[in-house]
Design a protein around this motif. Structure first.
Motif, PDB file in Angstrom:
ATOM      1  N   TRP A 214      34.083  -8.404  34.475  1.00  0.00           N
ATOM      2  CA  TRP A 214      33.158  -8.665  35.580  1.00  0.00           C
ATOM      3  C   TRP A 214      31.962  -9.404  35.004  1.00  0.00           C
ATOM      4  CZ3 TRP A 214      34.370  -3.166  35.141  1.00  0.00           C
ATOM      5  CH2 TRP A 214      33.534  -2.477  34.266  1.00  0.00           C
ATOM      6  N   ALA A 215      31.097  -9.893  35.873  1.00  0.00           N
ATOM      7  CA  ALA A 215      29.941 -10.654  35.401  1.00  0.00           C
ATOM      8  C   ALA A 215      29.062  -9.790  34.520  1.00  0.00           C
ATOM      9  CB  ALA A 215      29.139 -11.181  36.584  1.00  0.00           C
TER      10      ALA A 215
ATOM     11  N   GLU B 148      26.039  -9.880  34.114  1.00  0.00           N
ATOM     12  CA  GLU B 148      24.713  -9.658  34.688  1.00  0.00           C
ATOM     13  C   GLU B 148      24.771  -8.523  35.710  1.00  0.00           C
ATOM     14  OE1 GLU B 148      25.796 -13.685  33.552  1.00  0.00           O
ATOM     15  OE2 GLU B 148      26.375 -12.654  35.401  1.00  0.00           O
TER      16      GLU B 148
ATOM     17  N   TYR C 145      24.730  -6.421  39.011  1.00  0.00           N
ATOM     18  CA  TYR C 145      24.963  -6.742  40.414  1.00  0.00           C
ATOM     19  C   TYR C 145      25.086  -5.425  41.191  1.00  0.00           C
ATOM     20  CZ  TYR C 145      26.906  -9.270  44.454  1.00  0.00           C
ATOM     21  OH  TYR C 145      27.116  -9.809  45.706  1.00  0.00           O
TER      22      TYR C 145
ATOM     23  N   ALA D 145      29.779 -13.917  31.381  1.00  0.00           N
ATOM     24  CA  ALA D 145      28.811 -14.527  32.296  1.00  0.00           C
ATOM     25  C   ALA D 145      29.525 -15.000  33.556  1.00  0.00           C
ATOM     26  CB  ALA D 145      28.103 -15.693  31.613  1.00  0.00           C
ATOM     27  N   TRP D 146      28.852 -14.858  34.709  1.00  0.00           N
ATOM     28  CA  TRP D 146      29.473 -15.154  36.004  1.00  0.00           C
ATOM     29  C   TRP D 146      30.189 -16.498  36.026  1.00  0.00           C
ATOM     30  CZ3 TRP D 146      31.336 -13.554  40.443  1.00  0.00           C
ATOM     31  CH2 TRP D 146      31.474 -14.455  41.495  1.00  0.00           C
ATOM     32  N   ASP D 147      29.506 -17.575  35.604  1.00  0.00           N
ATOM     33  CA  ASP D 147      30.120 -18.894  35.709  1.00  0.00           C
ATOM     34  C   ASP D 147      31.175 -19.154  34.642  1.00  0.00           C
ATOM     35  OD1 ASP D 147      28.355 -19.094  33.623  1.00  0.00           O
ATOM     36  OD2 ASP D 147      27.244 -20.804  34.408  1.00  0.00           O
TER      37      ASP D 147
ATOM     38  N   LEU E 160      33.668 -16.734  34.174  1.00  0.00           N
ATOM     39  CA  LEU E 160      34.779 -15.827  34.475  1.00  0.00           C
ATOM     40  C   LEU E 160      36.105 -16.564  34.697  1.00  0.00           C
ATOM     41  CD1 LEU E 160      33.017 -13.243  36.821  1.00  0.00           C
ATOM     42  CD2 LEU E 160      34.074 -12.744  34.602  1.00  0.00           C
TER      43      LEU E 160
ATOM     44  N   SER F 143      34.954  -8.688  40.097  1.00  0.00           N
ATOM     45  CA  SER F 143      33.530  -9.020  40.046  1.00  0.00           C
ATOM     46  C   SER F 143      33.017  -9.552  41.380  1.00  0.00           C
ATOM     47  CB  SER F 143      33.275 -10.055  38.940  1.00  0.00           C
ATOM     48  OG  SER F 143      31.892 -10.180  38.669  1.00  0.00           O
TER      49      SER F 143
ATOM     50  N   SER G  43      28.508 -19.882  43.294  1.00  0.00           N
ATOM     51  CA  SER G  43      28.914 -18.892  44.280  1.00  0.00           C
ATOM     52  C   SER G  43      29.277 -19.588  45.579  1.00  0.00           C
ATOM     53  CB  SER G  43      27.781 -17.883  44.532  1.00  0.00           C
ATOM     54  OG  SER G  43      26.683 -18.531  45.174  1.00  0.00           O
TER      55      SER G  43
ATOM     56  N   THR H 299      21.642 -15.468  38.136  1.00  0.00           N
ATOM     57  CA  THR H 299      21.971 -14.145  38.657  1.00  0.00           C
ATOM     58  C   THR H 299      21.243 -13.905  39.966  1.00  0.00           C
ATOM     59  OG1 THR H 299      20.153 -12.929  37.603  1.00  0.00           O
ATOM     60  CG2 THR H 299      22.135 -13.299  36.278  1.00  0.00           C
TER      61      THR H 299
END
Length: 243
Positions: free
Chosen positions: A15-16, A18, A20, A57-59, A61, A75, A126, A148
């Motif tokens: 998962w990210a 950061e 959430y 990191a989210w971007d 994944l 995530s 996103s 984030t």
């Protein structure tokens, strides 16, 4: 150790990295908790999967998934037409409810007219970013992108932006916290399924059919036996699965 544990399939879940909340966030010791962590544990147990956690990191994944550094994304990732070109998804495990939250002392709503001349914050990479660029880009003074959601919420609380767009379930957690006293829900955005997708699903590599079937069966099972509802009631006082 049980025989089932011995023969459990090992999968790398991410998962990210950061926070959430209330879905995923680390405590002071760095241990992750939240609705999505509990959901993951239930899914892994039901599907007899040995899940090894690797936050990314989210971007990063989807690149990590396609390059086989991880096997599964859990995530709060939307099942969107754009992402389906690159990866596959399980059935949905909760619904997306995109909304606008803004400063209490500024009049605005979740429409192009209501956001005219305002500064709107959102998380980069996103569905909210793509939605805002399409529907609000000509109306707002600026769309400010953040790595984030937490960073966007901090700038909103400090008055550096006027509003943010994100999932209402995550925004609800912000509004209940002391930092969210500045702000209020301004409304849900209009539907656009082509961008906002078909709910939140587990991200999988294309071709991982057997793993997808196991996860889909586990989602059905934990909803049927009450585990899903028990987990949800710990974090929310309303339904997040939807229709």
């Amino acid at each position: 150790m049980s025989m089932s544990a011995v023969f459990a399939e090992t999968v790398k879940v991410s998962w990210a990295a950061e926070p959430y909340p209330p879905f995923t966030s680390p405590n002071a010791s760095g241990e992750w908790g939240g609705w999505e962590v509990d959901f993951m544990n239930a899914i892994c147990a039901k599907a007899n999967l040995d899940c090894v956690i690797t936050p990314v990191a989210w971007d990063g994944l989807i690149p990590a998934l396609t390059s086989k550094k991880i096997d599964v994304i859990i995530s709060s990732m939307t099942i969107s037409d754009e992402r389906l070109k690159t990866i596959d998804f399980s059935d949905k495990y909760y619904s997306l409810r995109p909304a606008i939250v803004g400063l209490k002392d500024i009049k605005l709503d979740a429409t192009p007219e209501g956001l005219k001349g305002k500064v709107l914050g959102l998380q980069v990479s996103s569905v909210h970013q793509r939605y805002a660029q399409k529907h609000f880009g000509d109306a707002v003074a600026d769309i400010k992108e953040y790595q984030t959601l937490d960073e966007a919420q901090q700038d909103l609380a400090a008055g550096r932006i006027d509003a943010i767009q994100a999932d209402a379930f995550a925004l609800n957690s912000f509004l209940k916290a002391p930092a969210g006293a500045c702000c209020e829900l301004k409304g849900d955005v209009a539907k656009d399924e082509a961008i906002l997708g078909h709910g939140i699903g587990v991200g999988l590599r294309k071709g991982d059919t057997a793993l997808k079937e196991k996860i889909n069966a586990a989602i059905v099972a934990i909803r049927a036996d009450g585990t899903y509802e028990t987990i949800t009631k710990t974090y929310f006082d309303f339904d997040i699965y939807g229709d």
